[in-house]
Each structure stands twice: as structure tokens, then as C-alpha cells.
Motif scaffolding. Structure first.
Motif, short mmCIF file in Angstrom:
data_model
loop_
_atom_site.label_atom_id
_atom_site.label_comp_id
_atom_site.label_asym_id
_atom_site.label_seq_id
_atom_site.Cartn_x
_atom_site.Cartn_y
_atom_site.Cartn_z
N VAL A 118 0.82 -1.21 0.00
CA VAL A 118 0.00 0.00 0.00
C VAL A 118 0.86 1.26 0.00
O VAL A 118 0.52 2.25 -0.65
CB VAL A 118 -0.93 0.00 1.23
CG1 VAL A 118 -1.70 1.31 1.33
CG2 VAL A 118 -1.89 -1.18 1.17
N LEU A 119 1.97 1.24 0.71
CA LEU A 119 2.70 2.45 1.01
C LEU A 119 3.98 2.67 0.21
O LEU A 119 4.55 3.76 0.26
CB LEU A 119 3.03 2.49 2.51
CG LEU A 119 1.83 2.46 3.45
CD1 LEU A 119 2.28 2.32 4.90
CD2 LEU A 119 0.98 3.71 3.29
N ASN A 120 4.42 1.68 -0.53
CA ASN A 120 5.71 1.79 -1.21
C ASN A 120 5.78 2.91 -2.24
O ASN A 120 6.88 3.38 -2.56
CB ASN A 120 6.08 0.46 -1.88
CG ASN A 120 6.90 -0.43 -0.98
OD1 ASN A 120 7.34 0.00 0.08
ND2 ASN A 120 7.08 -1.68 -1.38
N ARG A 121 4.66 3.33 -2.76
CA ARG A 121 4.70 4.38 -3.79
C ARG A 121 4.87 5.78 -3.20
O ARG A 121 5.00 6.75 -3.94
CB ARG A 121 3.44 4.32 -4.65
CG ARG A 121 2.14 4.55 -3.93
CD ARG A 121 0.97 4.23 -4.86
NE ARG A 121 -0.33 4.29 -4.19
CZ ARG A 121 -1.10 5.38 -4.14
NH1 ARG A 121 -0.68 6.50 -4.72
NH2 ARG A 121 -2.26 5.34 -3.52
N PHE A 122 4.86 5.88 -1.88
CA PHE A 122 5.04 7.19 -1.23
C PHE A 122 6.47 7.36 -0.74
O PHE A 122 7.03 6.46 -0.11
CB PHE A 122 4.08 7.32 -0.05
CG PHE A 122 2.62 7.25 -0.44
CD1 PHE A 122 1.97 8.37 -0.94
CD2 PHE A 122 1.93 6.05 -0.33
CE1 PHE A 122 0.63 8.31 -1.30
CE2 PHE A 122 0.58 5.98 -0.68
CZ PHE A 122 -0.06 7.11 -1.18
N PRO A 123 7.10 8.52 -1.02
CA PRO A 123 8.46 8.77 -0.51
C PRO A 123 8.48 8.67 1.01
O PRO A 123 7.53 9.12 1.68
CB PRO A 123 8.76 10.19 -0.98
CG PRO A 123 7.81 10.44 -2.11
CD PRO A 123 6.58 9.66 -1.79
N LEU A 152 -5.21 6.37 -0.88
CA LEU A 152 -4.77 4.97 -1.00
C LEU A 152 -5.56 4.20 -2.06
O LEU A 152 -5.46 2.98 -2.14
CB LEU A 152 -4.89 4.29 0.36
CG LEU A 152 -3.98 4.86 1.45
CD1 LEU A 152 -4.30 4.25 2.81
CD2 LEU A 152 -2.52 4.65 1.10
N SER A 153 -6.33 4.94 -2.83
CA SER A 153 -7.04 4.37 -4.00
C SER A 153 -8.02 3.26 -3.65
O SER A 153 -8.13 2.26 -4.36
CB SER A 153 -6.01 3.85 -5.03
OG SER A 153 -5.12 4.87 -5.42
N THR A 154 -8.74 3.44 -2.55
CA THR A 154 -9.80 2.51 -2.20
C THR A 154 -11.13 3.25 -2.23
O THR A 154 -11.18 4.46 -1.98
CB THR A 154 -9.58 1.89 -0.82
OG1 THR A 154 -10.69 1.05 -0.49
CG2 THR A 154 -9.44 2.95 0.26
N GLN A 155 -12.20 2.54 -2.52
CA GLN A 155 -13.53 3.15 -2.59
C GLN A 155 -14.23 3.18 -1.23
O GLN A 155 -15.30 3.76 -1.09
CB GLN A 155 -14.40 2.37 -3.59
CG GLN A 155 -13.86 2.37 -5.01
CD GLN A 155 -13.67 3.78 -5.56
OE1 GLN A 155 -14.59 4.61 -5.47
NE2 GLN A 155 -12.50 4.06 -6.10
N GLU A 156 -13.64 2.55 -0.21
CA GLU A 156 -14.23 2.53 1.13
C GLU A 156 -14.32 3.95 1.69
O GLU A 156 -13.44 4.78 1.46
CB GLU A 156 -13.39 1.66 2.07
CG GLU A 156 -13.30 0.20 1.67
CD GLU A 156 -14.52 -0.57 2.13
OE1 GLU A 156 -15.40 0.02 2.79
OE2 GLU A 156 -14.60 -1.77 1.82
N ARG A 157 -15.39 4.21 2.46
CA ARG A 157 -15.53 5.49 3.12
C ARG A 157 -16.19 5.26 4.48
O ARG A 157 -16.85 4.24 4.71
CB ARG A 157 -16.39 6.46 2.29
CG ARG A 157 -15.75 6.87 0.96
CD ARG A 157 -14.50 7.71 1.16
NE ARG A 157 -13.95 8.18 -0.10
CZ ARG A 157 -13.04 7.52 -0.82
NH1 ARG A 157 -12.59 6.34 -0.40
NH2 ARG A 157 -12.58 8.04 -1.94
#
Length: 342
Positions: free
Chosen positions: A6-11, A250-255
Motif C-alpha cells: 500500500v505504502l511503497n509508492r510514497f516517498p 490509497l485508492s480505495t472506494q471505502e468510506r
């Protein structure tokens, strides 16, 4: 799903060497006796981090410093109250990562004693090499920070402005990661935590934990916060907004909705940074039973809330409770005049 997926794309600038431990508070359980109604009490020790005296804000700063560096910034300007744990750790993180640091400290608490204005976190801010701007009552910290960023830019530098508590969507990612960390530790320990108790100030920790729990397929309603900054409903609504922005990031549709977020207001007292008898008693109880330190602004009030929730049966009998120790013990020295006595 792992946190790295989930987090690897963030510096990210690594400021922690690994997971913080979870330990059982046996002596607190003994102290409560029958009043604890079979509740097992555990602590997630986010106060035990190697850098800057430790504390939960380092999780946020890993991603904020990463963002600042990725944007080519050479200076971090962090905003906080006079005794801000975030500001103290921002100064330490900048020292570790080679960035200049300026701290814009606002008068958020009605305490003007020399011990409050110059001791505790403020002392450490200077030791970590930060340039400290101690504002006057009523001064606009955000406007001051923006002005300093413009001055730095005019001199050929580039500043990254870190808002109060570091509770931007990117900063919240630190506690998305923590939610995964707790889930892994829970599995390894063979213990399901029914309730996770935290303080809610600027709301970033709460937002990250809920978002991470949702992404990991867990139940976010088990996260129970005690507000230390704003009235409970305002705090909850602000946190809901942050959670949904982080979930979108985080590109999820959950809210989530207001009903999904638990924030209690019984421990706020007179407001942010203003001691309560319950906070003082909670700090003393944990110190005298476990030899552990709670800060007077966040952890002390949240732990007082936990003790109250156990005795008032808000916490279910026989359940497993995890208290997140957020650190901030340097702040105790700034409140010495209110913590003395038997």
C-alpha cells in the motif's frame, strides 16, 4: 495485504528501526483489582523510538520528510504549540536527515510561566538545532510560516511547511502503517485486541489507524479515542473527513461516516493542554504502578479515559484493550508546577 504493498509508492525517510513493542500492564491490572472486571490491558509503546526522545509523531514524519525531500526542499517549517511534541520530533528528524528546521510555536495553552515557555520540549527544540519562532498570543502561526517560506524562497532555498501535528493525508500514512504493524503483532501474539484506545488531537493518528484497519479488513469501530483538543463532535467530524481523504489517497472506494468514528469528550476538561485532576491521577497511577511516563497533554488524558471506561463498563468485561502510548514525556517538565505533590 502488506503495508509495503500500500505504502511503497510514497516517498519515505526511515526514522524508526522497526516495530514498537506491545507489553501487558500487569501492575495496572493488579492496581484496579476487581474494578477491571477481567479486562486485560496492554500498551503499544510508541514512546520507545530511538530518535528525538521518541513519540508517535515520528511515524508521520517519515512520510512528511520523505515528501519534503522528494519536492527538493532544504528546510522544514513545522507548526505547533509551545510544548509541541511534533515540533520537537520534527527538529530531531531534520537533524537526522540533514534538513534545516524552523519551528513556529503558537500560544495554544494559557500558561505563561518560564518553566512552560522555555523547558520541556522547547529546551530540546534548541538542542536539536532548530530555529525557534516563539509567537505571541493571538499571532497567526500559519501566516507566519507561509511568510518564512517566502523569505527562504527569496534567498534561493525551498521550505516545506508541516501543519499542526503533521496531520495531512500524507502524514496520516504513518498510522496506516501502524495499523498493519498492530495487526501483525496481534497475530504473532495470538491476541485479538477488542478495543484500541488513543488520544485525538489534530486527528491524524486516529485517521491513519482507521484507514489502515479498513484496508487490512479489520473493524475500525474498535478504535476508541478521547479528544484532547476540540469538543468531541467537532473532533469526530474532522477525523471522518481526514479518514476519507486518506482512503482516497490509497485508492480505495471505502468510506466512513460519523457513526463509524468513536471520540469521547469526557477528558477534555478546560481544553487543550489544560490539566485535569483525572489526568494528573492517571499519570501518577501509571508512574507508580508500572514505572512508565505519560505526557500531560495527550496520553495522560487518554489513559484517564481508559480507566474511566473500564470502571463505567464502556469497555466490555473480559476484553483485551490496547492503549497506544504516544510519548511526549518531555512535556512533563513543562508542567512540573502542576504535577508536584503526593
Amino acid at each position: 495485504m502488506s503495508s509495503s504493498d500500500v505504502l511503497n509508492r510514497f516517498p519515505r525517510a526511515r526514522l524508526m528501526s522497526g516495530a514498537t513493542p506491545i507489553q501487558r500492564l500487569d501492575r495496572i491490572e493488579q492496581f484496579l483489582g476487581e474494578r477491571r472486571r477481567g479486562v486485560s490491558i496492554w500498551a503499544k509503546r510508541d514512546d520507545l523510538m530511538e530518535l528525538g526522545g521518541g513519540g508517535n509523531k515520528l511515524r508521520k514524519l517519515e512520510f512528511l520528510i520523505g515528501q519534503a525531500k522528494s519536492e527538493g526542499c532544504d528546510t522544514v517549517i513545522a507548526i505547533g504549540g509551545v510544548q509541541s511534541n511534533f515540533a520537537r520530533l520534527a527538529a530531531a528528524a531534520c537533524a537526522r536527515t540533514g534538513l534545516a528546521c524552523e519551528l513556529v510555536l503558537a500560544q495554544m495553552v494559557p500558561r505563561d510561566s518560564e518553566i512552560y515557555q522555555a523547558n520541556g520540549n522547547v529546551l530540546l527544540d534548541h538542542l536539536f538545532g532548530a530555529r525557534v519562532h516563539l509567537l505571541g498570543k493571538g499571532d497567526d502561526a500559519s501566516a507566519f510560516a507561509t511568510g518564512r517560506a517566502s523569505e527562504i524562497a527569496s534567498s534561493g532555498g525551498k521550505a516545506f511547511v508541516a501543519v499542526l501535528g503533521g496531520s495531512t493525508p500524507v502524514g496520516c500514512l504513518g498510522y496506516v502503517d501502524c495499523a498493519f504493524e498492530i495487526a501483525t503483532q496481534s497475530t504473532n501474539m495470538g491476541i485479538e485486541f477488542d478495543t484500541i484506545v488513543i488520544p485525538n488531537g489534530s486527528g491524524g493518528m486516529h485517521a491513519g489507524l482507521v484507514a489502515g484497519t479498513i484496508i487490512n479488513g479489520g473493524d475500525p469501530s474498535r478504535i476508541s479515542a478521547h479528544t484532547v483538543l476540540s469538543p468531541a463532535d467537532a473532533s469526530a467530524l474532522s477525523t471522518v473527513e481526514k479518514i476519507n481523504v486518506v482512503l482516497g489517497l490509497l485508492s480505495t472506494q471505502e468510506r466512513v461516516e460519523r457513526k463509524d468514528v468513536k471520540v469521547g469528550g469526557t477528558q477534555l476538561g478546560g481544553g487543550y493542554g489544560i490539566p485535569t485532576p483525572e489526568m494528573v491521577e492517571a499519570v501518577r497511577i501509571l508512574g507508580r504502578s508500572e514505572g512508565l511516563l505519560l505526557d500531560p497533554v495527550y496520553g495522560g488524558k487518554a489513559f484517564a479515559g481508559l480507566l474511566s471506561d473500564i470502571e463505567s463498563e464502556v469497555v466490555k468485561a473480559g476484553s483485551n484493550v490496547l492503549f497506544l502510548m504516544t510519548g511526549g514525556s518531555p512535556g512533563l517538565y513543562a508542567y512540573a508546577d502542576g504535577l508536584k505533590g503526593n
